[in-house]
Design a protein around this motif. Sequence first.
Motif, PDB file in Angstrom:
ATOM      1  N   VAL A 121       0.892  -1.020  -0.030  1.00  0.00           N
ATOM      2  CA  VAL A 121       0.054  -0.057  -0.094  1.00  0.00           C
ATOM      3  C   VAL A 121       0.859   1.183   0.108  1.00  0.00           C
ATOM      4  CG1 VAL A 121      -1.741   1.313   1.227  1.00  0.00           C
ATOM      5  CG2 VAL A 121      -1.600  -1.414   1.388  1.00  0.00           C
ATOM      6  N   ILE A 122       0.773   2.033  -0.905  1.00  0.00           N
ATOM      7  CA  ILE A 122       0.990   3.454  -1.170  1.00  0.00           C
ATOM      8  C   ILE A 122       0.109   4.530  -0.704  1.00  0.00           C
ATOM      9  CG2 ILE A 122       2.604   5.111  -2.589  1.00  0.00           C
ATOM     10  CD1 ILE A 122       4.043   2.852  -3.718  1.00  0.00           C
ATOM     11  N   ILE A 123       0.363   5.103   0.061  1.00  0.00           N
ATOM     12  CA  ILE A 123      -0.692   6.174   0.467  1.00  0.00           C
ATOM     13  C   ILE A 123      -0.263   7.846   0.171  1.00  0.00           C
ATOM     14  CG2 ILE A 123      -2.063   7.089   2.471  1.00  0.00           C
ATOM     15  CD1 ILE A 123      -1.724   4.488   3.892  1.00  0.00           C
ATOM     16  N   VAL A 124      -1.154   8.288  -0.658  1.00  0.00           N
ATOM     17  CA  VAL A 124      -0.844   9.782  -0.926  1.00  0.00           C
ATOM     18  C   VAL A 124      -1.772  10.658  -0.059  1.00  0.00           C
ATOM     19  CG1 VAL A 124      -1.139  11.427  -2.691  1.00  0.00           C
ATOM     20  CG2 VAL A 124      -0.368   9.101  -3.353  1.00  0.00           C
ATOM     21  N   THR A 125      -1.295  11.496   0.604  1.00  0.00           N
ATOM     22  CA  THR A 125      -2.201  12.469   1.455  1.00  0.00           C
ATOM     23  C   THR A 125      -1.695  14.030   1.053  1.00  0.00           C
ATOM     24  OG1 THR A 125      -2.074  11.035   3.406  1.00  0.00           O
ATOM     25  CG2 THR A 125      -2.895  13.191   3.778  1.00  0.00           C
ATOM     26  N   SER A 126      -2.793  14.558   0.446  1.00  0.00           N
ATOM     27  CA  SER A 126      -2.740  15.934  -0.026  1.00  0.00           C
ATOM     28  C   SER A 126      -3.745  16.927  -0.059  1.00  0.00           C
ATOM     29  CB  SER A 126      -2.534  15.616  -1.525  1.00  0.00           C
ATOM     30  OG  SER A 126      -2.276  16.683  -2.458  1.00  0.00           O
ATOM     31  N   ASP A 127      -3.636  18.096  -0.232  1.00  0.00           N
ATOM     32  CA  ASP A 127      -4.629  19.138  -0.461  1.00  0.00           C
ATOM     33  C   ASP A 127      -4.803  19.244  -1.812  1.00  0.00           C
ATOM     34  OD1 ASP A 127      -2.381  20.361  -1.410  1.00  0.00           O
ATOM     35  OD2 ASP A 127      -2.556  21.952   0.378  1.00  0.00           O
ATOM     36  N   LYS A 128      -4.425  18.725  -2.683  1.00  0.00           N
ATOM     37  CA  LYS A 128      -4.682  18.863  -4.117  1.00  0.00           C
ATOM     38  C   LYS A 128      -5.807  17.856  -4.544  1.00  0.00           C
ATOM     39  CE  LYS A 128       0.362  19.717  -5.116  1.00  0.00           C
ATOM     40  NZ  LYS A 128       0.675  19.158  -3.819  1.00  0.00           N
ATOM     41  N   VAL A 129      -6.973  18.299  -4.053  1.00  0.00           N
ATOM     42  CA  VAL A 129      -7.980  17.330  -4.257  1.00  0.00           C
ATOM     43  C   VAL A 129      -8.446  17.001  -5.673  1.00  0.00           C
ATOM     44  CG1 VAL A 129     -10.430  17.012  -3.580  1.00  0.00           C
ATOM     45  CG2 VAL A 129      -8.958  18.079  -1.843  1.00  0.00           C
ATOM     46  N   ASP A 130      -8.481  18.149  -6.416  1.00  0.00           N
ATOM     47  CA  ASP A 130      -8.983  17.999  -7.915  1.00  0.00           C
ATOM     48  C   ASP A 130      -7.956  17.280  -8.787  1.00  0.00           C
ATOM     49  OD1 ASP A 130     -11.251  19.509  -7.386  1.00  0.00           O
ATOM     50  OD2 ASP A 130     -10.354  21.455  -8.077  1.00  0.00           O
ATOM     51  N   LEU A 131      -6.489  17.341  -8.275  1.00  0.00           N
ATOM     52  CA  LEU A 131      -5.759  16.748  -8.993  1.00  0.00           C
ATOM     53  C   LEU A 131      -5.448  15.210  -8.578  1.00  0.00           C
ATOM     54  CD1 LEU A 131      -2.927  16.271 -10.666  1.00  0.00           C
ATOM     55  CD2 LEU A 131      -1.737  17.056  -8.681  1.00  0.00           C
ATOM     56  N   ILE A 132      -6.043  14.888  -7.426  1.00  0.00           N
ATOM     57  CA  ILE A 132      -5.974  13.317  -7.087  1.00  0.00           C
ATOM     58  C   ILE A 132      -7.242  12.872  -7.556  1.00  0.00           C
ATOM     59  CG2 ILE A 132      -6.483  12.074  -5.131  1.00  0.00           C
ATOM     60  CD1 ILE A 132      -3.547  13.109  -5.021  1.00  0.00           C
ATOM     61  N   ARG A 133      -8.177  13.647  -7.769  1.00  0.00           N
ATOM     62  CA  ARG A 133      -9.377  12.977  -8.388  1.00  0.00           C
ATOM     63  C   ARG A 133      -9.084  12.545 -10.025  1.00  0.00           C
ATOM     64  NH1 ARG A 133     -13.850  16.236  -8.857  1.00  0.00           N
ATOM     65  NH2 ARG A 133     -15.231  14.070  -9.026  1.00  0.00           N
ATOM     66  N   THR A 134      -8.466  13.415 -10.530  1.00  0.00           N
ATOM     67  CA  THR A 134      -7.920  13.385 -11.787  1.00  0.00           C
ATOM     68  C   THR A 134      -7.067  11.985 -11.923  1.00  0.00           C
ATOM     69  OG1 THR A 134      -8.093  15.668 -12.457  1.00  0.00           O
ATOM     70  CG2 THR A 134      -6.898  14.245 -14.063  1.00  0.00           C
ATOM     71  N   LEU A 135      -6.038  12.027 -11.143  1.00  0.00           N
ATOM     72  CA  LEU A 135      -5.144  10.703 -11.205  1.00  0.00           C
ATOM     73  C   LEU A 135      -5.896   9.370 -10.927  1.00  0.00           C
ATOM     74  CD1 LEU A 135      -1.965  12.358  -9.381  1.00  0.00           C
ATOM     75  CD2 LEU A 135      -2.506  12.062 -11.699  1.00  0.00           C
ATOM     76  N   ILE A 136      -7.015   9.600 -10.158  1.00  0.00           N
ATOM     77  CA  ILE A 136      -7.559   8.292  -9.744  1.00  0.00           C
ATOM     78  C   ILE A 136      -8.352   7.751 -11.150  1.00  0.00           C
ATOM     79  CG2 ILE A 136      -9.869   7.403  -8.495  1.00  0.00           C
ATOM     80  CD1 ILE A 136      -9.073   9.351  -6.407  1.00  0.00           C
ATOM     81  N   SER A 137      -8.678   8.456 -11.899  1.00  0.00           N
ATOM     82  CA  SER A 137      -9.380   8.221 -13.137  1.00  0.00           C
ATOM     83  C   SER A 137      -8.181   7.760 -14.131  1.00  0.00           C
ATOM     84  CB  SER A 137     -10.156   9.148 -13.743  1.00  0.00           C
ATOM     85  OG  SER A 137      -9.479  10.464 -13.916  1.00  0.00           O
ATOM     86  N   GLU A 138      -7.153   8.062 -13.909  1.00  0.00           N
ATOM     87  CA  GLU A 138      -5.828   7.938 -14.917  1.00  0.00           C
ATOM     88  C   GLU A 138      -5.170   6.934 -14.366  1.00  0.00           C
ATOM     89  OE1 GLU A 138      -3.873  11.579 -15.278  1.00  0.00           O
ATOM     90  OE2 GLU A 138      -5.355  12.283 -16.534  1.00  0.00           O
ATOM     91  N   GLN A 139      -5.223   6.058 -13.131  1.00  0.00           N
ATOM     92  CA  GLN A 139      -4.277   5.147 -12.509  1.00  0.00           C
ATOM     93  C   GLN A 139      -4.244   3.909 -13.502  1.00  0.00           C
ATOM     94  OE1 GLN A 139      -6.071   4.255  -8.519  1.00  0.00           O
ATOM     95  NE2 GLN A 139      -7.797   3.176  -9.359  1.00  0.00           N
ATOM     96  N   GLY A 140      -5.357   3.749 -14.472  1.00  0.00           N
ATOM     97  CA  GLY A 140      -4.884   2.686 -15.312  1.00  0.00           C
ATOM     98  C   GLY A 140      -3.677   2.956 -16.227  1.00  0.00           C
ATOM     99  N   GLU A 141      -3.174   3.925 -16.377  1.00  0.00           N
ATOM    100  CA  GLU A 141      -1.829   4.140 -16.820  1.00  0.00           C
ATOM    101  C   GLU A 141      -0.894   3.062 -16.432  1.00  0.00           C
ATOM    102  OE1 GLU A 141      -0.217   7.841 -17.431  1.00  0.00           O
ATOM    103  OE2 GLU A 141      -2.229   8.681 -17.972  1.00  0.00           O
ATOM    104  N   LEU A 142      -0.914   2.947 -15.043  1.00  0.00           N
ATOM    105  CA  LEU A 142       0.101   2.069 -14.473  1.00  0.00           C
ATOM    106  C   LEU A 142       0.105   0.617 -14.962  1.00  0.00           C
ATOM    107  CD1 LEU A 142      -0.340   3.258 -10.691  1.00  0.00           C
ATOM    108  CD2 LEU A 142       1.590   3.392 -11.880  1.00  0.00           C
TER     109      LEU A 142
END
Length: 233
Positions: A121-142
């Motif tokens: 488990v790798i945990i990202v804790t951030s105040d960049k909420v909009d960026l994280i929401r975008t990355l969640i939809s792009e995590q398929g790139e992994l």
Amino acid sequence: MKNFRTEAALIALGMLLAGLFIKQGIGNFADKDRNINVKGLAEMEVQANEVTWPLVYKSLGNDLQVLYDNIKKSNETIKTFLKEKGIEEKEISINAPEIIDLKAERYSDQETQYRYNVTSVIIVTSDKVDLIRTLISEQGELLKRGIAITTGHYRNQIQYKYTDLNKIKPQMIEEATKNARKAAEKFAEDSESKLGKIKKAYQGQFSITDRDANTPHIKKIRVVTTIDYSLED
């Protein structure tokens, strides 16, 4: 005779004062019940300003040393992906892997292809909420980089928080108080009375909940104030 008149006058004065005190007491008792209790609600929707995003992946194998090397490589791959997308090093933390020995866990002699099942488990804790929401939809790139992120486990859910409650508390309390007064004024008008002063006021607890199941990044904040007003003729 003179003493008798004096005593009679004193008695009469005492009765008069007693009557006045009784009248005042009755008035105060009546006024004591001329109170109303009203509640005022204030609600606000806000965007979450902090997000915790766990990236979970599993590794299977029979050699712990090989698994360790592969996990280390995968962790670096994920960190590189995150940094390329704008996540800072300080926002990334790596948990110790959880290892299950499948042969030790099973109650039968059934053969398994792999002995070890490792969850990382790798945990990202951030105040960049909009960026994280975008990355969640792009995590398929992994997947292109050889890593399949798993989702759905109750222990590793994405969490959105709102941490600036103190900034909006005064505004919400003011709104709730105004709404309570409107209700009190309407009550007083319907009862042909005048609204008096505040006798007591209670600030309820603030609650923060998800607006709905589909938008956990939008929070609904709610507070109810309770106020006692006096009524006057």
